[in-house]
Write a protein that holds these residues in place. Structure first.
Motif, PDB file in Angstrom:
ATOM      1  N   SER A  43       1.030  -1.321   0.049  1.00 30.94           N
ATOM      2  CA  SER A  43       0.027  -0.136   0.044  1.00 30.94           C
ATOM      3  C   SER A  43       0.873   1.350  -0.201  1.00 30.94           C
ATOM      4  N   ASN A  47       0.785   4.014  -2.804  1.00 29.47           N
ATOM      5  CA  ASN A  47       0.324   5.350  -2.901  1.00 29.47           C
ATOM      6  C   ASN A  47       1.447   6.267  -3.447  1.00 29.47           C
ATOM      7  N   ASN A  50       0.113   7.012  -6.537  1.00 31.42           N
ATOM      8  CA  ASN A  50      -1.208   7.377  -6.677  1.00 31.42           C
ATOM      9  C   ASN A  50      -2.276   6.489  -7.096  1.00 31.42           C
ATOM     10  N   LYS A  52      -5.040   3.430  -6.836  1.00 26.84           N
ATOM     11  CA  LYS A  52      -6.296   3.404  -5.865  1.00 26.84           C
ATOM     12  C   LYS A  52      -6.138   1.966  -5.504  1.00 26.84           C
ATOM     13  N   HIS A  53      -6.405   1.839  -4.291  1.00 28.53           N
ATOM     14  CA  HIS A  53      -6.308   0.449  -3.688  1.00 28.53           C
ATOM     15  C   HIS A  53      -7.068   0.339  -2.335  1.00 28.53           C
ATOM     16  N   GLU A  54      -7.072  -0.756  -1.771  1.00 31.01           N
ATOM     17  CA  GLU A  54      -7.839  -1.014  -0.507  1.00 31.01           C
ATOM     18  C   GLU A  54      -7.024  -2.319   0.022  1.00 31.01           C
ATOM     19  N   ASN A  67      -7.208  -2.240  -8.539  1.00 31.08           N
ATOM     20  CA  ASN A  67      -7.860  -2.306  -9.952  1.00 31.08           C
ATOM     21  C   ASN A  67      -8.741  -3.675  -9.935  1.00 31.08           C
TER      22      ASN A  67
END
Length: 124
Positions: A43, A47, A50, A52-54, A67
């Motif tokens: 993560s 970051n 940039n 997007k992830h969780e 993705n």
């Protein structure tokens, strides 16, 4: 490795997963009980791009969703029936739906910087 925000490919996710696993094994000698830190370190790197992830976690396991791909480098800690590294479409695996968490294992001071240096050297 050049990772574009809009074109993060499965090949690039697999490379990131493999290099991160090398880092974890080098530092901790095992992936067992290191799913949270592994996901957190990946993560940190995502970051910087940039992307997007969780991070998804429950009381037993943690992994990333990037993705619409599940990225899990520690599933094999649960036995030989699991792959060493998972990078698969989220809709292909039904058992990987858990609650998201923003912070995991913040007590590993200095590890973020060491990991980011390591990943830049190995992935670039």
């Amino acid at each position: 490795m050049n990772i574009s925000i809009k074109t993060l490919k499965i090949k690039e996710l697999r490379k990131l997963a493999k290099v991160t696993k090398l880092f974890i094994l080098d530092r901790f000698k095992t992936v067992q009980c290191n799913c949270g830190i592994s996901s957190t370190l990946m993560s940190f790197y995502l970051n910087t791009l940039n992307v997007k992830h969780e991070i998804h976690q429950n009381e037993f396991h943690a992994f990333l969703v990037v993705n619409n791909y599940i990225v899990d480098i520690t599933a094999d800690q649960f036995g030989k029936n699991y792959k060493e590294i998972y990078v698969v479409k989220k809709d292909k695996i039904k058992d990987y739906i858990w609650d998201s968490e923003e912070q995991i294992l913040s007590s590993y001071k200095g590890l973020k910087e060491k990991y980011l240096d390591f990943i830049k050297e190995k992935v670039a």
